[in-house]
Design an enzyme around this catalytic site. Structure first.
Site, PDB file in Angstrom:
ATOM      1  N   ARG A   1       0.858  -1.189   0.000  1.00 54.07           N
ATOM      2  CA  ARG A   1       0.000   0.000   0.000  1.00 54.07           C
ATOM      3  C   ARG A   1       0.885   1.225   0.000  1.00 54.07           C
ATOM      4  O   ARG A   1       1.867   1.285   0.768  1.00 54.07           O
ATOM      5  CB  ARG A   1      -0.860   0.057   1.267  1.00 54.07           C
ATOM      6  CG  ARG A   1      -1.862  -1.047   1.417  1.00 54.07           C
ATOM      7  CD  ARG A   1      -2.309  -1.163   2.860  1.00 54.07           C
ATOM      8  NE  ARG A   1      -1.157  -1.405   3.734  1.00 54.07           N
ATOM      9  CZ  ARG A   1      -1.170  -1.302   5.054  1.00 54.07           C
ATOM     10  NH1 ARG A   1      -2.259  -0.937   5.678  1.00 54.07           N
ATOM     11  NH2 ARG A   1      -0.086  -1.559   5.782  1.00 54.07           N
TER      12      ARG A   1
ATOM     13  N   ALA B   1     -15.625   4.211   7.548  1.00 55.71           N
ATOM     14  CA  ALA B   1     -16.486   4.972   6.637  1.00 55.71           C
ATOM     15  C   ALA B   1     -15.794   6.277   6.268  1.00 55.71           C
ATOM     16  O   ALA B   1     -15.033   6.835   7.059  1.00 55.71           O
ATOM     17  CB  ALA B   1     -17.820   5.250   7.320  1.00 55.71           C
TER      18      ALA B   1
ATOM     19  N   CYS C   1      -4.852   2.341  -7.695  1.00 57.55           N
ATOM     20  CA  CYS C   1      -5.112   0.897  -7.792  1.00 57.55           C
ATOM     21  C   CYS C   1      -6.584   0.517  -7.749  1.00 57.55           C
ATOM     22  O   CYS C   1      -7.111  -0.002  -8.728  1.00 57.55           O
ATOM     23  CB  CYS C   1      -4.340   0.160  -6.708  1.00 57.55           C
ATOM     24  SG  CYS C   1      -2.582   0.170  -7.040  1.00 57.55           S
TER      25      CYS C   1
HETATM   26  P1  NAD Z   1       3.986   4.179 -11.785  1.00 57.21           P
HETATM   27  O1  NAD Z   1       3.204   4.857 -12.839  1.00 57.21           O
HETATM   28  O2  NAD Z   1       4.311   4.901 -10.524  1.00 57.21           O
HETATM   29  O3  NAD Z   1       5.345   3.626 -12.401  1.00 57.21           O
HETATM   30  C1  NAD Z   1       5.440   2.999 -13.635  1.00 57.21           C
HETATM   31  C2  NAD Z   1       6.827   3.285 -14.175  1.00 57.21           C
HETATM   32  O4  NAD Z   1       7.028   2.502 -15.353  1.00 57.21           O
HETATM   33  C3  NAD Z   1       7.047   4.733 -14.593  1.00 57.21           C
HETATM   34  O5  NAD Z   1       8.199   5.242 -13.952  1.00 57.21           O
HETATM   35  C4  NAD Z   1       7.231   4.671 -16.117  1.00 57.21           C
HETATM   36  O6  NAD Z   1       8.108   5.653 -16.623  1.00 57.21           O
HETATM   37  C5  NAD Z   1       7.787   3.275 -16.277  1.00 57.21           C
HETATM   38  N1  NAD Z   1       7.649   2.681 -17.618  1.00 57.21           N
HETATM   39  C6  NAD Z   1       6.561   2.682 -18.417  1.00 57.21           C
HETATM   40  N2  NAD Z   1       6.819   2.018 -19.552  1.00 57.21           N
HETATM   41  C7  NAD Z   1       8.097   1.579 -19.476  1.00 57.21           C
HETATM   42  C8  NAD Z   1       8.959   0.814 -20.324  1.00 57.21           C
HETATM   43  N3  NAD Z   1       8.519   0.350 -21.498  1.00 57.21           N
HETATM   44  N4  NAD Z   1      10.202   0.570 -19.926  1.00 57.21           N
HETATM   45  C9  NAD Z   1      10.642   1.033 -18.735  1.00 57.21           C
HETATM   46  N5  NAD Z   1       9.891   1.746 -17.884  1.00 57.21           N
HETATM   47  C10 NAD Z   1       8.635   2.007 -18.248  1.00 57.21           C
HETATM   48  O7  NAD Z   1       3.145   2.848 -11.455  1.00 57.21           O
HETATM   49  P2  NAD Z   1       3.064   2.072 -10.060  1.00 57.21           P
HETATM   50  O8  NAD Z   1       2.118   2.757  -9.138  1.00 57.21           O
HETATM   51  O9  NAD Z   1       4.437   1.729  -9.579  1.00 57.21           O
HETATM   52  O10 NAD Z   1       2.337   0.738 -10.536  1.00 57.21           O
HETATM   53  C11 NAD Z   1       2.986  -0.218 -11.353  1.00 57.21           C
HETATM   54  C12 NAD Z   1       2.137  -1.463 -11.419  1.00 57.21           C
HETATM   55  O11 NAD Z   1       2.003  -2.038 -10.103  1.00 57.21           O
HETATM   56  C13 NAD Z   1       0.693  -1.211 -11.885  1.00 57.21           C
HETATM   57  O12 NAD Z   1       0.251  -2.316 -12.610  1.00 57.21           O
HETATM   58  C14 NAD Z   1      -0.080  -1.113 -10.597  1.00 57.21           C
HETATM   59  O13 NAD Z   1      -1.436  -1.468 -10.746  1.00 57.21           O
HETATM   60  C15 NAD Z   1       0.635  -2.130  -9.727  1.00 57.21           C
HETATM   61  N6  NAD Z   1       0.539  -1.893  -8.290  1.00 57.21           N
HETATM   62  C16 NAD Z   1       0.618  -0.631  -7.800  1.00 57.21           C
HETATM   63  C17 NAD Z   1       0.540  -0.432  -6.426  1.00 57.21           C
HETATM   64  C18 NAD Z   1       0.605   0.968  -5.850  1.00 57.21           C
HETATM   65  O14 NAD Z   1       0.271   1.125  -4.684  1.00 57.21           O
HETATM   66  N7  NAD Z   1       1.040   1.989  -6.607  1.00 57.21           N
HETATM   67  C19 NAD Z   1       0.422  -1.516  -5.558  1.00 57.21           C
HETATM   68  C20 NAD Z   1       0.384  -2.789  -6.091  1.00 57.21           C
HETATM   69  C21 NAD Z   1       0.438  -2.976  -7.469  1.00 57.21           C
END
Ligand code: NAD
Length: 433
Positions: free
Chosen positions: A154, A255, A263
């Site tokens: 989280r 609540a 997410c």
């Molecule tokens: P984010 O947007 O913060 O980070 C994604 C990163 O990927 C960015 O820095 C972007 O520049 C990079 N990127 C995109 N395309 C790329 C490529 N082709 N090559 C290299 N880098 C590339 O996203 P996030 O919040 O870290 O989430 C990432 C994944 O994890 C998502 O699928 C999300 O649903 C999942 N997730 C997020 C959370 C959360 O709390 N943020 C928790 C669990 C799972």
């Protein structure tokens, strides 16, 4: 081990820093050159408790490196995680273009065996898409495996969640991939964190089903809260009485203004879209999402009940981040609230302890009290600790009208009313002096 992580956002950066702290050497790869340049200097692009120190400690120990060049490290690493974003498309399905782009690149560059592990949240079947895309782009005659290892951290507690996971879920279809993942997570397994091995598809579903269940809990308690308001009950007592049942538990029974962030909203919508595409609709989740949409605007509805027409009114907002301890405003209730107030013709003055810039026409204030200057009412939108003990006397002086609408139930109603405010919160009887 030597590990690569493609995508250095909230998940990729936390994963990289935490795995480096356990002794692995980690290459974090991102297409965002500015982000990579800042991280290489030890500057964090995001706010996340404990992360700054962790990243810098591991940079100093040479266990954490940042690059835009996948080619420089792909054939040195033992495993490669995909942690790129999977944002929602206009039709609510998950946009897998970053996953596909990274997979194409992997195929073109690979010249030895590698296990490619999807950590991003992706619809069931995506690991197969990763496998197919890599295979179609292979430039050399090599073998590889794909695996699914969804992330449950989280924001706001990401480092702790990663370091102390309730479970590590690994979806594999080869012994070699499983043994590599066991090796990566050895320190966690040794510390008795459950390590669950499933099929790839089950791992993919576990992630969405978990988020959907938590979102359901939130929408459920919010509907009960709205009912409490008309029925004359108090949600705090109701949630406590429910949560003591060990089958129910206290967590996610607060609540408020519903869920937001990067997410839950996107994952619930994506699961609904996937269900439809498989001919197995998620009717319950459609309702969960609708309830949440309404709940996010609950404070605006209440404000109009107190003030009538909002045109020309000045409204103070405390909190922009979708929850406390993060700077993430993706799908934050605050943004929908600001839009609704703007559409109603109100002027908005905002304070958030961490978020200092948004692309809306609002007054950004230096501190919580000055955000309330001459306002007709204060809306509390994020549960930041900074808002827990305000100087009520100073607050009353600043506000033109002593009205607090608390979307996070931060205060005891009697105490706020005793300070001379009209206080309206979620799921509790209305109070005024
Ligand atoms: P984010 O947007 O913060 O980070 C994604 C990163 O990927 C960015 O820095 C972007 O520049 C990079 N990127 C995109 N395309 C790329 C490529 N082709 N090559 C290299 N880098 C590339 O996203 P996030 O919040 O870290 O989430 C990432 C994944 O994890 C998502 O699928 C999300 O649903 C999942 N997730 C997020 C959370 C959360 O709390 N943020 C928790 C669990 C799972």
């Amino acid at each position: 081990m030597k590990l690569g992580i493609i995508g250095t956002g909230y998940v990729g950066l936390v994963t990289g820093a935490c795995l480096a702290d356990h002794g692995h050497t980690v290459h974090c790869i991102d297409i965002d050159a500015k982000k990579v340049a800042r991280l290489s200097k030890g500057e964090l692009p995001i706010y996340e408790p404990e992360l700054d120190e962790l990243v810098n400690r591991n940079i100093e120990k040479n266990r954490l490196q940042f690059t835009t060049d996948l080619a420089s490290c792909i054939n040195e690493v033992d495993a490669l995680f995909l942690a790129v974003g999977t944002p929602p498309r206009a039709d609510h399905s998950a946009d897998l273009s970053a996953v596909e782009a990274a997979s194409r690149q992997i195929g073109q560059l690979l010249n030895k065996y590698l296990v490619v592990i999807t950590k991003s949240t992706v619809p069931v079947g995506t690991s197969e898409l990763v496998r197919k895309t890599i295979q179609e782009n292979l430039a050399n005659d090599v073998t590889f495996d794909v695996a699914s290892n969804p992330e449950f951290l989280r924001e706001g507690a990401a480092v702790r969640d990663f370091m102390e996971p309730d479970r590590i879920v690994v979806g594999v279809d080869s012994e070699r991939a499983e043994s590599i993942l066991r090796e990566i997570y050895k320190p966690f397994i040794q510390n008795d964190h459950p390590f669950i091995v499933t099929t790839i598809k089950s791992a993919e579903v576990i992630k969405y089903a978990s988020n959907a269940f938590l979102a359901t809990k939130i929408s459920f308690i919010n509907e009960v809260a709205n009912f409490c308001e008309v029925a004359g009950a108090t949600i705090d007592d109701v949630a406590k009485g429910m949560g003591l049942d060990s089958r129910i538990g206290h967590k996610y029974l607060h609540a408020g203004l519903g869920y937001g962030g990067s997410c839950f909203p996107k994952d619930i919508k994506a699961l609904v879209a996937t269900g439809k595409s498989f001919g197995s609709p998620f009717r319950l989740l459609e309702a969960v999402e609708t309830i949440n949409q309404h709940q996010q605007l609950r404070v605006v509805t209440k404000l109009a009940q107190h003030l009538g027409d909002l045109k020309g009114k000045t409204v103070a907002i405390w909190g922009l981040a979708f929850k406390a301890k993060t700077d993430d405003i993706r799908e934050a209730p605050a943004l929908r609230i600001i839009e609704a107030l703007r559409d109603a013709g109100a002027k908005v003055q905002v304070f958030d302890p961490v978020v200092k810039q948004i692309e809306y026409d609002v007054v950004m204030s230096e501190d919580a009290i000055s955000a309330c200057k001459d306002a007709d009412g204060l809306l509390i939108v994020t549960e930041w600790e900074d808002f827990l003990y305000p100087d009520f006397k100073a607050l009353k002086k600043q506000l033109k009208n002593p009205l607090i609408i608390d979307g996070r139930n931060l205060y005891t109603p009697e105490a706020v009313v005793a300070e001379g405010f009209v206080y309206d919160s979620i799921g509790r009887p209305k109070r005024s002096s």
